[in-house]
Design a protein around this motif. Sequence first.
Motif, PDB file in Angstrom:
ATOM      1  N   VAL A  72       1.029  -1.069   0.096  1.00 30.21           N
ATOM      2  CA  VAL A  72       0.040   0.036   0.184  1.00 30.21           C
ATOM      3  C   VAL A  72       1.078   1.213  -0.030  1.00 30.21           C
ATOM      4  O   VAL A  72       1.792   1.490   0.811  1.00 30.21           O
ATOM      5  N   ILE A  73       0.645   2.051  -0.935  1.00 32.16           N
ATOM      6  CA  ILE A  73       1.469   3.442  -0.968  1.00 32.16           C
ATOM      7  C   ILE A  73       0.567   4.395  -0.134  1.00 32.16           C
ATOM      8  O   ILE A  73      -0.453   4.804  -0.591  1.00 32.16           O
ATOM      9  N   LYS A  74       1.130   4.878   1.029  1.00 33.56           N
ATOM     10  CA  LYS A  74       0.611   5.908   1.825  1.00 33.56           C
ATOM     11  C   LYS A  74       0.554   7.173   1.293  1.00 33.56           C
ATOM     12  O   LYS A  74       1.346   7.402   0.411  1.00 33.56           O
ATOM     13  N   PRO A  75      -0.255   8.155   1.816  1.00 29.94           N
ATOM     14  CA  PRO A  75      -0.248   9.426   1.311  1.00 29.94           C
ATOM     15  C   PRO A  75       1.142  10.162   1.074  1.00 29.94           C
ATOM     16  O   PRO A  75       1.412  10.754   0.209  1.00 29.94           O
ATOM     17  N   TRP A  76       2.039  10.020   2.212  1.00 31.55           N
ATOM     18  CA  TRP A  76       3.586  10.842   1.876  1.00 31.55           C
ATOM     19  C   TRP A  76       4.207  10.055   0.899  1.00 31.55           C
ATOM     20  O   TRP A  76       4.791  10.926  -0.172  1.00 31.55           O
ATOM     21  N   GLY A  77       4.021   8.546   0.565  1.00 36.71           N
ATOM     22  CA  GLY A  77       4.868   8.237  -0.330  1.00 36.71           C
ATOM     23  C   GLY A  77       4.244   8.239  -1.695  1.00 36.71           C
ATOM     24  O   GLY A  77       4.737   8.595  -2.634  1.00 36.71           O
ATOM     25  N   TYR A  78       2.866   8.452  -1.800  1.00 37.65           N
ATOM     26  CA  TYR A  78       2.120   8.670  -3.039  1.00 37.65           C
ATOM     27  C   TYR A  78       2.217  10.156  -3.152  1.00 37.65           C
ATOM     28  O   TYR A  78       2.447  10.226  -4.712  1.00 37.65           O
ATOM     29  N   GLY A  79       2.433  10.967  -2.439  1.00 45.01           N
ATOM     30  CA  GLY A  79       2.545  12.353  -2.651  1.00 45.01           C
ATOM     31  C   GLY A  79       3.791  12.616  -3.546  1.00 45.01           C
ATOM     32  O   GLY A  79       3.725  13.377  -4.453  1.00 45.01           O
TER      33      GLY A  79
ATOM     34  N   ASP B 118      -7.817   8.919  15.266  1.00 45.97           N
ATOM     35  CA  ASP B 118      -7.601   8.764  13.741  1.00 45.97           C
ATOM     36  C   ASP B 118      -8.703   8.772  12.865  1.00 45.97           C
ATOM     37  O   ASP B 118      -8.625   8.507  11.555  1.00 45.97           O
ATOM     38  N   LEU B 119      -9.820   9.347  13.404  1.00 42.36           N
ATOM     39  CA  LEU B 119     -10.903   9.525  12.571  1.00 42.36           C
ATOM     40  C   LEU B 119     -11.463  10.920  12.277  1.00 42.36           C
ATOM     41  O   LEU B 119     -11.257  11.973  13.034  1.00 42.36           O
ATOM     42  N   PRO B 120     -11.939  11.375  11.122  1.00 37.65           N
ATOM     43  CA  PRO B 120     -12.285  10.576  10.047  1.00 37.65           C
ATOM     44  C   PRO B 120     -10.647  10.173   9.234  1.00 37.65           C
ATOM     45  O   PRO B 120      -9.937  11.065   9.408  1.00 37.65           O
ATOM     46  N   LEU B 121     -10.727   9.080   8.646  1.00 40.52           N
ATOM     47  CA  LEU B 121      -9.765   8.561   7.757  1.00 40.52           C
ATOM     48  C   LEU B 121     -10.155   8.643   6.377  1.00 40.52           C
ATOM     49  O   LEU B 121     -11.105   8.189   6.203  1.00 40.52           O
ATOM     50  N   ARG B 122      -9.438   9.610   5.544  1.00 40.30           N
ATOM     51  CA  ARG B 122     -10.403   9.836   4.168  1.00 40.30           C
ATOM     52  C   ARG B 122      -8.971   9.858   3.382  1.00 40.30           C
ATOM     53  O   ARG B 122      -7.993  10.517   3.046  1.00 40.30           O
ATOM     54  N   VAL B 123      -9.398   8.815   2.414  1.00 42.60           N
ATOM     55  CA  VAL B 123      -8.225   8.527   1.202  1.00 42.60           C
ATOM     56  C   VAL B 123      -9.169   8.332  -0.121  1.00 42.60           C
ATOM     57  O   VAL B 123     -10.250   8.029  -0.370  1.00 42.60           O
ATOM     58  N   ASN B 124      -8.235   8.403  -1.137  1.00 40.72           N
ATOM     59  CA  ASN B 124      -8.821   8.362  -2.602  1.00 40.72           C
ATOM     60  C   ASN B 124      -7.605   7.649  -3.461  1.00 40.72           C
ATOM     61  O   ASN B 124      -6.300   7.876  -3.075  1.00 40.72           O
ATOM     62  N   GLN B 125      -8.070   6.816  -4.399  1.00 36.18           N
ATOM     63  CA  GLN B 125      -6.993   6.265  -5.356  1.00 36.18           C
ATOM     64  C   GLN B 125      -7.626   6.589  -6.871  1.00 36.18           C
ATOM     65  O   GLN B 125      -8.906   6.322  -7.104  1.00 36.18           O
ATOM     66  N   TRP B 126      -6.553   6.938  -7.635  1.00 35.26           N
ATOM     67  CA  TRP B 126      -6.812   6.620  -9.010  1.00 35.26           C
ATOM     68  C   TRP B 126      -6.279   5.493  -9.561  1.00 35.26           C
ATOM     69  O   TRP B 126      -5.342   5.201  -9.198  1.00 35.26           O
ATOM     70  N   ALA B 127      -7.404   4.912 -10.250  1.00 34.81           N
ATOM     71  CA  ALA B 127      -6.839   3.298 -10.503  1.00 34.81           C
ATOM     72  C   ALA B 127      -7.631   2.717 -11.676  1.00 34.81           C
ATOM     73  O   ALA B 127      -8.523   3.130 -12.157  1.00 34.81           O
TER      74      ALA B 127
END
Lengths: 508, 508
Positions: free
Chosen positions: A38-45, B142-151
């Motif tokens: 899993v590439i986390k936000p800092w790595g993906y950034g 740790d909440l809310p935990l909010r992520v996105n991916q382009w895939a």
Amino acid sequence: MIKHALSVTRQADFAAWYQDVIAEADLAEESGVRGCMVIKPWGYGIWERIQTIMDAGIKDMGVQNCYFPLFIPLSFFEKEADHVDGFAKEMAVVTHHRLIGDGKGKLIPDPDAKLEEPLIVRPTSETVIGAAMSRWVQSWRDLPLRVNQWANVVRWEMRTRMFLRTAEFLWQEGHSAHDSKEDALAETMRALELYRTVAEEALALPVIAGEKPENERFPGAAATYSIEAMMQDGKALQAGTSHYLGTGFAEAANIRFQDKDGGHSLCHTVSWGFSTRTIGAVIMTHGDDDGLRCPPRIAPHQIVIVPMLRDNDEDAAILDYCASLEKELKALDAFREPVRVLLDTNANKAQTKRWGWVKKGAPIILEIGPRDVAGGNVAVIRRDRLYKDDGKLNTAFVGKDEFVAAAVATLGEIQDNLYAEAKERLYANIRRDVTDLAVHYAGDDKFAGWVEVQWSRPTGAVLDGIVEQLKALKLTMRNTPLDAAPADGACFFTGEPAVERVLIGRTY
Amino acid sequence: MIKHALSVTRQADFAAWYQDVIAEADLAEESGVRGCMVIKPWGYGIWERIQTIMDAGIKDMGVQNCYFPLFIPLSFFEKEADHVDGFAKEMAVVTHHRLIGDGKGKLIPDPDAKLEEPLIVRPTSETVIGAAMSRWVQSWRDLPLRVNQWANVVRWEMRTRMFLRTAEFLWQEGHSAHDSKEDALAETMRALELYRTVAEEALALPVIAGEKPENERFPGAAATYSIEAMMQDGKALQAGTSHYLGTGFAEAANIRFQDKDGGHSLCHTVSWGFSTRTIGAVIMTHGDDDGLRCPPRIAPHQIVIVPMLRDNDEDAAILDYCASLEKELKALDAFREPVRVLLDTNANKAQTKRWGWVKKGAPIILEIGPRDVAGGNVAVIRRDRLYKDDGKLNTAFVGKDEFVAAAVATLGEIQDNLYAEAKERLYANIRRDVTDLAVHYAGDDKFAGWVEVQWSRPTGAVLDGIVEQLKALKLTMRNTPLDAAPADGACFFTGEPAVERVLIGRTY
């Protein structure tokens, strides 16, 4: 002695240190899916920054982005024999298109939904893009045809390491078709030069650009060029490759064009790729015992403001001051883009946040407490100069306006410092006076850098023998540097007249 | 009568026209891999524009980009029963990790390299992201935990159509975990609002935002919201969905947090997605019988300059004039970005180039011949006003400076015109006075738009009955619009007191 932020130093265990940086800088983690991270936000950034810079370079070259299928029918792959030999051992194969209950509460691939022809999950896209090119290229007017895609690819590696070698990774792959070898080779070199520029200027990775020896070519290629970076343990990391594919792939995919005289010829094709593995190179080049040091050009946040809040009535004034500082900094441009500033209002303690950003490698950390507000100051921590000579944290207290006025120049200086440090290390660890590899690498010296020797560019069995001989010392040939001095003596290996110089080293 | 650029009109055969636009505008093509398309530079350029605008909105929401594995172990998937039921019938399954020769010159999956547990190629990532969230979420902090991916994602559709329904497609998927239903629902609505804004403002697609009826929910979701756009044939196209997942996925993946009182609770999760299918919506909303009309905000090139060269000594002056025009236009900002200008120096004839750009839908085409250079003029073709009332091509000859001064406003006007035209069509084709669906849809009227009725929001068998009844007329319920008038009478279907209004229509 400095008490560093990581639990393991580079000196003590470089491999463990590498894993620790990835964990502590919150770059990536194991996903629970074999070999995939899993590439986390800092790595993906960081990857987003690399993408943005590389994509601009690709567009400047005049190459157009497209998207090609993830799946490649086996029959496409079989057409280029060397290519399939190179990849067949590490490919994910899709055989079914439906699941069904096994009657015991589990799902299994539905035997009635077996594909007539298995599909390969692309390890690279020469074959499927070649099929498109054969439709798109009719005449010389259609050439050169130059495309690129940003994509995920899968190579089923048995031993994986985050960023460096994962079953799935992200990359861009450029592909082109040309009407002549000259034009194709020129494109091969343009892509290599793009990689060199992005690696050196954006990732602050000094690299050696050159041609890979025959045994290290991309499967099916006529020539492979690479940029090679040196990690802090002296090992080489291939950070980007550009391949002149000759006419073999064009023949396999039937990419032919009608030339100006009406004849039909095979195209010469080219491919080039740059991947998330370069983030591993950034870590092993710029990381230290306190975590990552992220070059400003690819840092998701270049300046992080940490308010030193104390849950009292001074907090509001601190936050106001920080917000106005954030606004001033965001109005600046560094490297021709707005400066990326984060005001860190997370609920953690300021001390925790400071070390979190140190480990992530934010180039500049600003700490703002009540006294800074009162005095109009900022406390500045530069990630490239974290400690003073006495081992204490190197915090500079400067006027806010003074900091803002110099901020862009400071970011540039940090970028330059990281590059200069890595470049000095690279050149200090290439030896050209070596007469016996075993003495240097396996002797008391325990040399861990690279050796440059001149050679006669042997092929076939002679080359195989050299490769075996190097393997015994865990060495490989990296490339024959484009800007090396001309050869002027006997081949290091064969004693025959040397024709060029080749770099030797251990590798990732 | 106008002789249009496409070989088939919308009127004659809408489905064939759609394929023709894709081919003639060079947006995409079949790849030779079942159900997978190649997205060509003009189509991918539109997607890049959508990505850039959507990504800025995602970052403005404070959501962070990450990357999660392509492959999902079967065991991850099995945990959420409704979810797996919804997807099991259309999943690509990886069963082997190596190929081997079959002894007859063909490659087959190596029986010795069979995976212990099959891997699914992600059709959507709730399960694999849920596994990560269960590691990342410990406490309420740790909440809310909010992520996105382009895939890329894969759904093994039996009948595919380019952009609308392909085995592989590209999208972004947002995922979040929250400490309460309220917070999760607020996120669900924020994502929906982002989609509405991007669809309307960037893609010029007027949409109706609302909740999907129970039978149309995402597999495993507690509530699904959508934006629905109307195509020129009156059919609905779901252009983006946002799901409140309740606590079901959190329970399956064990996403729990310690609350402020020390207790442990399940998170409420949310997901939302927007895909390349929206390019299909752009085509079917803005296309005409001459090809695509691309809204300026998502047009890869907003202004195309076509020099009318004649292979004589006036050519150099024309090219100089075009280059200086290009430079002036590139210095302008439209929609807060530099104007995207292309000087088309391709070797084709000017006439061919003109119609190529008309079919691609470049918003403004400028043609420059020797007389324009002499007079300081440009010949302007606006894609939203291609013909004059008399059916002749609507070319306007204006002073170059005049054109440049108005260029940004003109691009804004074209964007607005496309939106206004689509909005007028949408509202003109929603009927609210319908008493018998069969009369409208199957009767002489052949109504092809949408009907809004009020209903009692029945569930279970009653709902199933309504769904069947609609299916007989090839109708589906689209959503219950958020901004519909309150209900004030009897349910159209059950006669019970109505509680809300629901949109009915045919769909893609």
